[in-house]
Design an enzyme around this catalytic site. Structure first.
Site, PDB file in Angstrom:
ATOM      1  N   TYR A 156       9.818  -5.630  28.306  1.00  0.00           N
ATOM      2  CA  TYR A 156       9.166  -4.382  27.868  1.00  0.00           C
ATOM      3  C   TYR A 156       8.107  -4.706  26.819  1.00  0.00           C
ATOM      4  O   TYR A 156       6.955  -4.268  26.917  1.00  0.00           O
ATOM      5  CB  TYR A 156      10.220  -3.437  27.291  1.00  0.00           C
ATOM      6  CG  TYR A 156       9.662  -2.115  26.776  1.00  0.00           C
ATOM      7  CD1 TYR A 156       9.308  -1.095  27.651  1.00  0.00           C
ATOM      8  CD2 TYR A 156       9.493  -1.893  25.405  1.00  0.00           C
ATOM      9  CE1 TYR A 156       8.799   0.110  27.179  1.00  0.00           C
ATOM     10  CE2 TYR A 156       8.991  -0.695  24.923  1.00  0.00           C
ATOM     11  CZ  TYR A 156       8.636   0.312  25.815  1.00  0.00           C
ATOM     12  OH  TYR A 156       8.134   1.505  25.355  1.00  0.00           O
ATOM     13  N   LYS A 160       4.033  -4.138  27.195  1.00  0.00           N
ATOM     14  CA  LYS A 160       3.266  -3.224  26.339  1.00  0.00           C
ATOM     15  C   LYS A 160       2.162  -3.977  25.578  1.00  0.00           C
ATOM     16  O   LYS A 160       1.081  -3.431  25.351  1.00  0.00           O
ATOM     17  CB  LYS A 160       4.201  -2.493  25.365  1.00  0.00           C
ATOM     18  CG  LYS A 160       5.126  -1.495  26.058  1.00  0.00           C
ATOM     19  CD  LYS A 160       4.353  -0.363  26.719  1.00  0.00           C
ATOM     20  CE  LYS A 160       5.249   0.686  27.348  1.00  0.00           C
ATOM     21  NZ  LYS A 160       4.514   1.776  27.978  1.00  0.00           N
TER      22      LYS A 160
HETATM   23  N1  NAP Z   1      10.329   7.454  23.840  1.00  0.00           N
HETATM   24  C1  NAP Z   1       9.824   6.633  22.927  1.00  0.00           C
HETATM   25  O1  NAP Z   1      10.312   6.538  21.776  1.00  0.00           O
HETATM   26  C2  NAP Z   1       8.633   5.789  23.250  1.00  0.00           C
HETATM   27  C3  NAP Z   1       8.116   4.962  22.236  1.00  0.00           C
HETATM   28  C4  NAP Z   1       7.007   4.162  22.535  1.00  0.00           C
HETATM   29  C5  NAP Z   1       6.429   4.199  23.785  1.00  0.00           C
HETATM   30  N2  NAP Z   1       6.966   5.016  24.752  1.00  0.00           N
HETATM   31  C6  NAP Z   1       6.315   5.020  26.063  1.00  0.00           C
HETATM   32  O2  NAP Z   1       6.016   6.357  26.416  1.00  0.00           O
HETATM   33  C7  NAP Z   1       6.035   6.491  27.833  1.00  0.00           C
HETATM   34  C8  NAP Z   1       6.921   7.667  28.225  1.00  0.00           C
HETATM   35  O3  NAP Z   1       8.220   7.387  27.747  1.00  0.00           O
HETATM   36  P1  NAP Z   1       9.394   8.473  27.703  1.00  0.00           P
HETATM   37  O4  NAP Z   1      10.183   8.171  26.494  1.00  0.00           O
HETATM   38  O5  NAP Z   1       8.848   9.827  27.927  1.00  0.00           O
HETATM   39  O6  NAP Z   1      10.244   7.991  28.969  1.00  0.00           O
HETATM   40  P2  NAP Z   1      11.315   8.752  29.879  1.00  0.00           P
HETATM   41  O7  NAP Z   1      11.728  10.045  29.277  1.00  0.00           O
HETATM   42  O8  NAP Z   1      12.350   7.744  30.221  1.00  0.00           O
HETATM   43  O9  NAP Z   1      10.441   9.092  31.189  1.00  0.00           O
HETATM   44  C9  NAP Z   1       9.893   8.067  31.950  1.00  0.00           C
HETATM   45  C10 NAP Z   1       9.024   8.668  33.027  1.00  0.00           C
HETATM   46  O10 NAP Z   1       8.524   7.595  33.843  1.00  0.00           O
HETATM   47  C11 NAP Z   1       8.788   7.883  35.218  1.00  0.00           C
HETATM   48  N3  NAP Z   1       9.019   6.665  35.998  1.00  0.00           N
HETATM   49  C12 NAP Z   1       9.957   5.710  35.793  1.00  0.00           C
HETATM   50  N4  NAP Z   1       9.909   4.797  36.754  1.00  0.00           N
HETATM   51  C13 NAP Z   1       8.909   5.170  37.600  1.00  0.00           C
HETATM   52  C14 NAP Z   1       8.375   4.631  38.805  1.00  0.00           C
HETATM   53  N5  NAP Z   1       8.864   3.514  39.368  1.00  0.00           N
HETATM   54  N6  NAP Z   1       7.351   5.278  39.397  1.00  0.00           N
HETATM   55  C15 NAP Z   1       6.853   6.423  38.870  1.00  0.00           C
HETATM   56  N7  NAP Z   1       7.316   6.973  37.737  1.00  0.00           N
HETATM   57  C16 NAP Z   1       8.334   6.362  37.115  1.00  0.00           C
HETATM   58  C17 NAP Z   1      10.050   8.758  35.169  1.00  0.00           C
HETATM   59  O11 NAP Z   1      10.163   9.595  36.311  1.00  0.00           O
HETATM   60  P3  NAP Z   1      11.133   9.270  37.563  1.00  0.00           P
HETATM   61  O12 NAP Z   1      12.354   8.612  37.032  1.00  0.00           O
HETATM   62  O13 NAP Z   1      11.343  10.608  38.162  1.00  0.00           O
HETATM   63  O14 NAP Z   1      10.308   8.386  38.434  1.00  0.00           O
HETATM   64  C18 NAP Z   1       9.803   9.615  33.940  1.00  0.00           C
HETATM   65  O15 NAP Z   1       9.016  10.726  34.271  1.00  0.00           O
HETATM   66  C19 NAP Z   1       6.528   5.150  28.388  1.00  0.00           C
HETATM   67  O16 NAP Z   1       5.430   4.369  28.785  1.00  0.00           O
HETATM   68  C20 NAP Z   1       7.195   4.512  27.175  1.00  0.00           C
HETATM   69  O17 NAP Z   1       7.209   3.113  27.250  1.00  0.00           O
HETATM   70  C21 NAP Z   1       8.046   5.804  24.516  1.00  0.00           C
END
Ligand code: NAP
Length: 248
Positions: A156, A160
């Protein structure tokens, strides 16, 4: 009436017409869909599961972005819509805890790299002919672990860091096209990805609002207050930040 320009000197899209959002079914992506629908945009919402994204101004696209077929499916949906894309938000991501001292299935590494790094690169390329020129914006959602790795999530972290680097390179390439390229760096946000860990997290709605504002302003980097603090601290005390992030 004078046309407004963003910080990059590109025409500002106060009310983007067409927005493509990946990872739209949950978390930050689902909150982004709501923000842009409220702004009156037509949203193409991409994820594997799509039932959650159904709404009048939303075109749900069921696509697995770790595959070529998934990327192609999004490209075809955008082409079928027949209108230029104002904003592309590469937000989909997964985070695997991987300990390479143990037996790790290599397929998990491929999938994590494909969704987090290869998909944003390939989707940007696939949608290049459809991005509005001048005026489109591409947002890549990275992470603070692109600064220093989180040892429990090595792939991961690498994905990133790669995405952050790609974002900077793309920004240079897109300057003469009138396309703004933005890195969004969330702090910890309360989503499925961070369930059960961390405190004082941002809500997905707060993160989505920060992204929307950053897109409107044409900022190079979208970093809500907590991320901004870490980024500043990292300039002065990188080893301290590395230690803190290694415990995330
Ligand atoms: N949450 C945090 O604290 C945080 C911090 C830093 C960065 N981020 C980044 O922010 C972004 C969103 O994170 P989040 O926390 O909102 O994640 P999340 O709630 O786990 O949601 C992830 C999303 O990605 C989709 N996804 C996963 N695998 C996929 C695939 N193979 N094809 C298409 N879509 C896919 C999922 O939909 P399906 O499962 O329906 O496909 C879901 O809509 C990510 O890039 C993450 O790395 C998050």
């Amino acid at each position: 009436m004078l046309m407004p320009f963003n910080l990059k000197g590109h025409p500002m899209n106060r009310n983007p017409n067409t927005v493509v959002i990946t990872g739209a079914s949950r978390g930050i992506g689902a909150a982004l869909v709501k923000v842009y629908v409220q702004k009156g945009a037509k949203v193409i919402a991409v994820s594997r599961s799509t039932s959650e994204t159904a709404a009048p101004d939303v075109t749900p696209v069921a696509a697995d972005l770790s595959t070529e077929t998934g990327i192609e499916r999004v490209m075809r949906a955008v082409a079928a819509l027949g209108r230029p894309v104002d904003v592309l938000i590469n937000n989909a991501g997964i985070q695997n805890a991987l300990d390479l001292r143990c037996d790790v299935d290599p397929a998990r590494i491929d999938t994590e790299m494909a969704i987090n790094l290869t998909a944003p690169v390939k989707l940007t390329l696939a949608l290049m002919p459809f991005l509005r020129r001048p005026g489109a914006t591409v947002v890549n959602v990275t992470s603070l672990v692109s600064l220093h790795p989180k040892p429990s999530a090595p792939v991961y972290s690498a994905s990133k860091a790669g995405l952050a680097s790609f974002t900077r390179a793309l920004r240079h390439q897109m300057v003469d096209q009138g396309i703004t390229v933005i890195e969004a760096v969330p702090p910890l946000v309360e989503t499925d990805m961070t369930r059960g860990r961390g405190t004082a997290k941002l809500s997905p709605e707060e993160m989505a609002a920060a992204i929307e504002t950053g897109v409107e302003r044409g900022a190079c980097r979208i970093a809500p207050e907590k991320s901004k603090f870490v980024l500043r601290l990292n300039r002065a005390l990188p080893s301290l930040v590395a230690r803190v992030l290694s415990k995330e």
